[in-house]
Design an enzyme around this catalytic site. Structure first.
Site, short mmCIF file in Angstrom:
data_model
loop_
_atom_site.label_atom_id
_atom_site.label_comp_id
_atom_site.label_asym_id
_atom_site.label_seq_id
_atom_site.Cartn_x
_atom_site.Cartn_y
_atom_site.Cartn_z
N CYS A 16 9.39 49.71 -4.43
CA CYS A 16 8.01 49.28 -4.65
C CYS A 16 7.13 49.77 -3.51
O CYS A 16 7.59 49.98 -2.39
CB CYS A 16 7.94 47.75 -4.75
SG CYS A 16 6.34 47.13 -5.37
N SER A 123 -0.76 42.55 -12.04
CA SER A 123 -0.49 41.41 -11.16
C SER A 123 -1.68 41.16 -10.23
O SER A 123 -1.99 41.98 -9.38
CB SER A 123 0.76 41.68 -10.33
OG SER A 123 1.91 41.78 -11.16
N LEU A 196 10.01 30.35 -8.14
CA LEU A 196 11.10 29.54 -7.59
C LEU A 196 12.13 30.48 -7.00
O LEU A 196 12.80 31.22 -7.73
CB LEU A 196 11.74 28.68 -8.69
CG LEU A 196 12.98 27.87 -8.26
CD1 LEU A 196 12.65 26.94 -7.11
CD2 LEU A 196 13.53 27.10 -9.45
N CYS A 258 18.95 32.55 -25.06
CA CYS A 258 18.48 33.76 -24.38
C CYS A 258 19.00 34.99 -25.13
O CYS A 258 19.54 34.89 -26.22
CB CYS A 258 18.98 33.76 -22.94
SG CYS A 258 18.42 32.35 -21.96
N ASP A 274 16.55 39.86 -16.22
CA ASP A 274 16.20 40.46 -14.94
C ASP A 274 16.29 39.46 -13.78
O ASP A 274 16.26 39.86 -12.62
CB ASP A 274 14.83 41.13 -14.97
CG ASP A 274 13.69 40.19 -15.28
OD1 ASP A 274 13.92 39.18 -15.97
OD2 ASP A 274 12.55 40.47 -14.87
N CYS A 314 17.82 15.78 -20.80
CA CYS A 314 17.22 16.69 -21.79
C CYS A 314 17.47 16.19 -23.21
O CYS A 314 16.57 16.25 -24.06
CB CYS A 314 17.80 18.10 -21.63
SG CYS A 314 17.37 18.90 -20.07
#
Length: 406
Positions: A16, A123, A196, A258, A274, A314
């Site tokens: 990056c 972003s 997080l 997922c 990712d 949950c």
């Protein structure tokens, strides 16, 4: 039926031109230490496209991320379009999305993105004093002006784009300021992401706790409800509306399982997410594995069902149908335990409970618009509310009528 997959490509891996404090992908260096520069070759991309477009003959989506994908250069992306066309099946739809910091954009990039109908995720963390807290170059210099110039380039070429904002401990207290800055800047497609991360065995210092983030979401909703609906899109709010109106939320973190995309690293390595580009979850390499075989891998099947692991709180929650126990990352972190409760559970409950009545109204309004029904007129304050709740109008939707006047 074949699974409808997307492909999240990391053509420059974690490389990056910025050095943001909260970058979760930089830890990928542990998996690819063999070289300091990581670049996907046209051969690797061609192999992926050939197999992907053979497997998904109706439609294929490519999502370009990093690191920073524009480090590959414009010529690489022009070649990727040629490769996509080379393997396109009759009637096949191909889409491209690129998530970027935008600082390399120029007029040629704008022309390319417009010509090939790329959707851009840009972003930006808010006005400069907020944006620059955690986003900067390796020399800790601001890139804010270059990012805002990228917006001008995208606007000049009519490129569709949305804004991705990372909410940190330092920005979580400013939802109204950040939201109104985006509106004043003409940004109407917004996504807010809680960061997080764990450093060592400790939650990173830039992480906002769940309760504070919950207050952020509630204050953000107040502003959006007051002056954003229906012409401003906030991804989390949109997904909740989709659920309440009987549709499957679009975002992967709010689905039953997922596995909707494969991550493709610069060398062709394949992972199921990712957030989990680690040797533990390496599924194979596109050069020697078919899409069908990847889907049959025991590791892939295990990952798909990770979010369904039981947690007592949950199972008793009224919002389980929407939250689906939360993103696997937010269960795994910070305790490194896939069976833990979603770190953001308290935040989401705060939002759901705070906005419940207004969401019922919005769901009714969306269905009214869908059916082409006019705004109800002549309803008395003591009449049954037009939304069908059974409550008196004055105790139900009357406070929200200002929205219907828009």
């Amino acid at each position: 039926m074949k699974k409808n997959l997307s492909y999240l490509l990391k053509p420059a891996s974690f490389d990056c031109n910025l050095f943001c404090d909260y970058c979760f992908y930089r830890k990928t260096v542990e998996s690819y230490p063999e070289t300091s520069v990581h670049r996907m070759t046209p051969d690797t991309y061609s192999t992926l496209v050939r197999k992907a477009q053979e497997y998904n003959a109706q439609s294929v989506g490519y999502i370009w991320q990093g690191g920073e994908p524009t480090l590959m250069g414009l010529e690489f992306f022009e070649e990727t379009i040629e490769i996509q066309e080379r393997y396109r099946k009759p009637g096949q739809t191909i889409s491209n999305v690129i998530q970027t910091n935008g600082i390399l954009f120029d007029d040629k990039w704008g022309q390319f993105l417009a010509r090939h109908h790329f959707l851009v995720g840009l972003s930006i963390d808010g006005p400069q004093e907020r944006h620059d807290i955690h986003r900067f170059t390796r020399a800790r210099k601001s890139a804010y002006e270059k990012v805002m110039r990228a917006c001008d380039i995208l606007n000049e070429h009519d490129v569709e784009y949305n804004i991705l904002t990372v909410v940190s401990k330092e920005t979580v207290e400013y939802p109204v300021e950040i939201y109104n800055f985006f509106l004043d800047s003409g940004f109407h497609y917004l996504q807010f992401i809680h960061c997080l991360e764990v450093i060592g065995n400790t939650i990173a210092p830039f992480v906002a706790d769940a309760e504070t983030y919950g207050r952020f979401l509630c204050r953000l909703f107040d502003e959006w409800f007051k002056n954003g609906y229906p012409h401003v899109s906030i991804r989390l709010f949109d997904n909740l509306l989709q659920y309440i109106t009987g549709h499957v939320p679009e975002c992967c973190m709010f689905k039953e399982s997922c596995g909707e995309y494969f991550v493709v690293e610069y060398n062709g390595d394949i992972f199921p997410c990712d957030f989990f580009v680690t040797q533990e979850w390496l599924l194979g390499n596109i050069h020697d594995t078919s899409i069908e075989d990847l889907l049959e891998k025991p590791k892939y099947r295990e990952f798909v069902h990770l979010r369904q692991r039981y947690h007592e709180d949950c199972e008793q929650c009224r919002w389980l149908g929407f939250c689906q126990r939360g993103c696997v990352k937010n269960r795994y972190l910070p305790e490194m335990n896939y069976d833990a409760q979603n770190y953001l559970c308290k935040a989401y409950k705060m939002l759901f409970e705070y906005t419940g009545d207004r969401y019922n109204f919005l769901a009714w309004d969306i269905m009214r618009r869908h059916r082409g029904e006019p705004v109800p007129q002549g309803v008395g304050r003591n009449d049954p509310c037009f939304c069908g709740s059974g409550k008196k109008y004055k105790k139900c939707c009357e406070p929200y009528r200002f929205i219907l006047k828009k």
